[in-house]
Design a protein around this motif. Structure first.
Motif, PDB file in Angstrom:
ATOM      1  N   ALA A 280       0.835  -1.209   0.000  1.00 13.46           N
ATOM      2  CA  ALA A 280       0.000   0.000   0.000  1.00 13.46           C
ATOM      3  C   ALA A 280       0.866   1.254   0.000  1.00 13.46           C
ATOM      4  CB  ALA A 280      -0.932  -0.019   1.209  1.00 13.46           C
ATOM      5  N   VAL A 281       1.927   1.240   0.801  1.00 15.98           N
ATOM      6  CA  VAL A 281       2.818   2.411   0.857  1.00 15.98           C
ATOM      7  C   VAL A 281       3.493   2.639  -0.490  1.00 15.98           C
ATOM      8  CG1 VAL A 281       4.984   3.254   1.880  1.00 15.98           C
ATOM      9  CG2 VAL A 281       3.187   2.329   3.336  1.00 15.98           C
TER      10      VAL A 281
ATOM     11  N   ARG B  92       1.251   6.391  -6.208  1.00 17.27           N
ATOM     12  CA  ARG B  92       1.249   6.370  -7.661  1.00 17.27           C
ATOM     13  C   ARG B  92      -0.186   6.365  -8.191  1.00 17.27           C
ATOM     14  NH1 ARG B  92       4.188   1.478 -10.273  1.00 17.27           N
ATOM     15  NH2 ARG B  92       5.348   1.863  -8.383  1.00 17.27           N
ATOM     16  N   GLY B  93      -1.042   5.600  -7.555  1.00 11.24           N
ATOM     17  CA  GLY B  93      -2.450   5.583  -7.954  1.00 11.24           C
ATOM     18  C   GLY B  93      -3.116   6.932  -7.748  1.00 11.24           C
TER      19      GLY B  93
ATOM     20  N   ALA C 147      -5.142  12.066  -9.951  1.00 11.94           N
ATOM     21  CA  ALA C 147      -5.052  13.530 -10.011  1.00 11.94           C
ATOM     22  C   ALA C 147      -4.772  14.007 -11.428  1.00 11.94           C
ATOM     23  CB  ALA C 147      -3.950  14.020  -9.063  1.00 11.94           C
ATOM     24  N   ALA C 148      -3.922  13.298 -12.158  1.00 10.34           N
ATOM     25  CA  ALA C 148      -3.632  13.678 -13.545  1.00 10.34           C
ATOM     26  C   ALA C 148      -4.879  13.546 -14.412  1.00 10.34           C
ATOM     27  CB  ALA C 148      -2.503  12.810 -14.106  1.00 10.34           C
ATOM     28  N   ARG C 149      -5.628  12.490 -14.221  1.00  8.99           N
ATOM     29  CA  ARG C 149      -6.872  12.339 -14.982  1.00  8.99           C
ATOM     30  C   ARG C 149      -7.878  13.421 -14.615  1.00  8.99           C
ATOM     31  NH1 ARG C 149      -7.661   5.812 -15.012  1.00  8.99           N
ATOM     32  NH2 ARG C 149      -5.921   5.394 -16.420  1.00  8.99           N
TER      33      ARG C 149
END
Length: 145
Positions: free
Chosen positions: A22-23, A28-29, A34-36
């Motif tokens: 998870a860390v 990255r997810g 955020a980019a989308r």
């Protein structure tokens, strides 16, 4: 050993691996999400070029320099500088014409504009409201822009 005890042991062994995964992968997810999100919003309008005040100041400075070079006693020595200043005047005049919506030649022709073309574009810029010097070297014959 019951099923509950076995599940507790599996949880104890698997928890560190799940936390590490998870860390590593959650940031990255989040960045991808955020980019989308940013791509879905419309882009804010950006200016085409520099502010019109800076363009006008640059044009006035270049026109004064052109006048000084044209009036120089060493005309043969400053012919190349005069050509370079005229090319710079053409580039700035085309940028100002784009900003003001004045008809102008294609920007790739900025260095190859003739003095007649420069004079006409400077006249159109002055008519559009750009403040330029009243007399410009060899560009005007009547003393006005």
């Amino acid at each position: 050993m019951t099923l509950v005890d076995a599940s507790r042991i599996i949880l104890i062994f698997a928890a560190p691996a799940v936390v590490v995964a998870a860390v590593r992968h959650v940031p990255r997810g989040c960045a991808i999400l955020a980019a989308r999100w940013r791509q879905r919003r419309p882009a804010e309008p950006a200016p085409y070029g520099p502010p019109i005040e800076r363009l006008a100041a640059d044009l006035r400075r270049l026109l004064r320099l052109h006048g000084a070079l044209a009036a120089s006693a060493h005309a043969a020595m400053s012919a190349h500088r005069l050509w370079a200043v005229e090319a710079a005047i053409g580039a700035r005049a085309i940028e100002a014409a784009t900003a003001l919506g004045v008809p102008h030649p294609h920007p790739s022709r900025a260095a190859a504009l003739t003095r007649t073309e420069l004079s006409s574009i400077l006249t159109l810029l002055a008519e559009a409201g750009l403040v330029l010097p009243a007399r410009v070297g060899g560009f005007t014959t009547d003393g006005r822009l």
